[in-house]
Design an enzyme around this catalytic site. Structure first.
Site, mmCIF file in Angstrom:
data_model
loop_
_atom_site.group_PDB
_atom_site.id
_atom_site.type_symbol
_atom_site.label_atom_id
_atom_site.label_comp_id
_atom_site.label_asym_id
_atom_site.label_seq_id
_atom_site.Cartn_x
_atom_site.Cartn_y
_atom_site.Cartn_z
ATOM 1 N N CYS A 1 -6.848 -13.387 26.296
ATOM 2 C CA CYS A 1 -7.096 -14.655 25.604
ATOM 3 C C CYS A 1 -7.063 -15.845 26.540
ATOM 4 C CB CYS A 1 -6.086 -14.830 24.477
ATOM 5 S SG CYS A 1 -4.379 -15.021 25.058
ATOM 6 N N ASN B 1 -10.914 -19.544 18.492
ATOM 7 C CA ASN B 1 -10.192 -18.330 18.848
ATOM 8 C C ASN B 1 -11.139 -17.404 19.606
ATOM 9 O OD1 ASN B 1 -8.132 -16.452 18.973
ATOM 10 N ND2 ASN B 1 -7.655 -16.555 16.795
ATOM 11 N N HIS C 1 -0.295 -16.376 22.896
ATOM 12 C CA HIS C 1 -1.747 -16.417 22.780
ATOM 13 C C HIS C 1 -2.255 -17.782 23.242
ATOM 14 C CE1 HIS C 1 -5.548 -14.918 21.307
ATOM 15 N NE2 HIS C 1 -5.703 -15.887 20.429
ATOM 16 N N GLN D 1 -12.437 -11.080 22.613
ATOM 17 C CA GLN D 1 -11.695 -10.347 23.632
ATOM 18 C C GLN D 1 -11.457 -8.896 23.253
ATOM 19 O OE1 GLN D 1 -8.122 -12.988 22.829
ATOM 20 N NE2 GLN D 1 -7.042 -11.125 23.391
#
Length: 453
Positions: free
Chosen positions: A81, A394, A373, A75
């Site tokens: 996210c 992630n 997040h 990102q």
């Protein structure tokens, strides 16, 4: 704070005095441990001093159930996210149907529509509250951050339902989609100016306000198109699969592309949260006032459950072969270079000789935590039917951890994970039965309305 010494327990005056400061300074200097820590921390990052090597050396990144065989996304300098996690969940099935190793939906396309829809959502909220004082707590909350990058699961689903999806090649990243700060600065100024004007027009009626809203949205449209490009209405879709065989679907709309390549039923998913505050009863649905991105979309609703339910349903989904979207307070007890989370990763109490103990409910009440997040669970290590650690995809690139896949010890899940998206059919009957109940409405500033970015 732990006050372990007699001088620290003495009665304090209303203001600080020289005598009191002298006591504190003498006490600090009298303890060798304080001087040792001062020497260490003034020359070394405190996290390196506080890091518990026992946890690091005991960390095993293998898991019994492992789904991911794809590359992570990035990102970059944006707060997308929640979009990346949602699109990463969907791209697995799309890649399989396309017969390719790696595939990405356009994150820029979803960003464009989120920004435009959210601008309209904000301005409508201002119209609705324009009769209140500007210092009203709700109005002040709306004006604090008119158009951030962050979002929640329901907001992602609403975007896909209304605007569809496109492949990354149809609307690739731009400098501003990867670094949203300058664009957001312009958008926030436009929207706050628009809010000022709409509030001044309150006596003229809603029709006049909405006419002016159209002018503000025209400027927002220009800003987005300048920074992000123009979202395609149709595009020619063709590709080669992993066996080098050529395919062409022809011209498609974003809605047609989503219908063809989204392989999971998004409307089947519900958002579960763990909110342990006494004011938030378990087994009830909640919503947060003015939370959302698309006017007239279904509201952002979540069901509050016990932590063991979040863990069990997440584990069962991963064991069953499906990754899980989740939201958490990512920066707590995190070691980025190791790609590791553990509830006791840093021993700050030993460094400072002070207690930082607060349970999750107290942290929420006192503004010490909130969801920040969103990511995906792509693996879990199960022993005797219980999760021991989690593998996490992630969206921060592949330079850290295991090529961008992190390890979360289960102790961290309980303390810092707030919500997961799971299939409605996975819920126990008693929880599924309450999904249709009218949700409890929390105020706009409640921490459970925090946006993952």
């Amino acid at each position: 704070m732990t006050l372990g010494h007699s001088h620290a327990r003495q009665a304090m005056d209303r203001s600080l005095t020289a005598a009191q400061l002298e006591v504190f300074e003498k006490e600090f200097a009298s303890r060798p441990a304080n001087r040792l820590m001062q020497n260490a921390v003034t020359q070394t990052p405190v996290d390196d001093i506080a890091l518990d090597r026992r946890i690091v050396t005991a960390a095993d990144h293998s898991v019994s159930h492992h789904l991911d065989d794809w590359k992570v996304t990035n990102q970059k300098k944006s707060g997308r996210c929640w979009m990346f996690a949602g699109l990463n969940l969907l791209r697995v099935g799309a890649a399989r149907k396309l017969g390719v190793k790696d595939f990405e939906f356009s994150q820029n396309y979803v960003l464009w529509w989120d920004k435009f829809e959210r601008a309209n959502h904000f301005l409508e909220s201002i119209v609705e509250t324009s009769g209140r004082d500007v210092d009203d707590r709700t109005v002040a909350h709306l004006l604090t951050d008119p158009i951030s990058d962050g979002g929640q699961w329901n907001m992602f689903v609403a975007l896909v339902a209304k605007h569809g999806l496109v492949p990354k090649s149809a609307m690739p990243e731009t400098d501003s989609s990867s670094a949203t700060g300058p664009m957001n600065r312009a958008l926030k100024s436009l929207l706050r100016r628009g809010a000022r004007d709409l509030r001044r027009m309150a006596s003229e009626g809603v029709a006049a306000q909405r006419a002016h809203k159209g002018e503000v949205l025209a400027a927002v449209h220009r800003v987005l198109s300048i920074h992000l490009g123009t979202p395609p209405q149709r595009f020619l879709w063709q590709w080669r699969d992993k066996d080098k065989e050529f395919h062409r679907d022809g011209w498609m709309t974003p809605a047609e592309f989503a219908a063809e390549y989204v392989q999971i039923p998004l409307d089947e998913y519900v958002c579960l949260v763990h909110d342990p505050r006494e004011s938030s009863p378990v087994g009830r649905t909640f919503t947060v006032e003015y939370l959302g991105n698309i006017v007239e979309a279904p509201p952002v609703v979540y069901l509050n459950v016990e932590m063991d339910v979040l863990k069990r349903l997440s584990m069962e989904a991963v064991v069953g072969g499906e990754a899980v979207w989740f939201g958490c307070d990512v920066g707590r007890m995190m070691r980025a270079d190791l790609g590791l989370w553990d509830a006791d990763l840093y021993d700050y109490e030993a460094v400072y000789e002070a207690s930082f103990e607060m349970d999750k409910a107290a942290r929420l009440l006192h503004h010490e935590t909130q969801m920040t997040h969103a990511m995906l669970f792509t693996g879990v290590d199960v022993i005797d039917g219980a999760p021991r650690r989690w593998r996490v995809e992630n969206s921060w690139g592949d330079e850290k951890a295991d090529n961008g896949f992190w390890t979360m010890n289960d102790s961290w899940f309980g303390e810092h994970v707030f919500e997961v998206a799971v299939r409605r059919s996975a819920l126990p009957p008693e929880l599924a039965a309450v999904l249709g109940d009218p949700p409890i409405v929390l105020p706009a500033w409640d921490p459970m309305g925090a946006l993952a970015d």
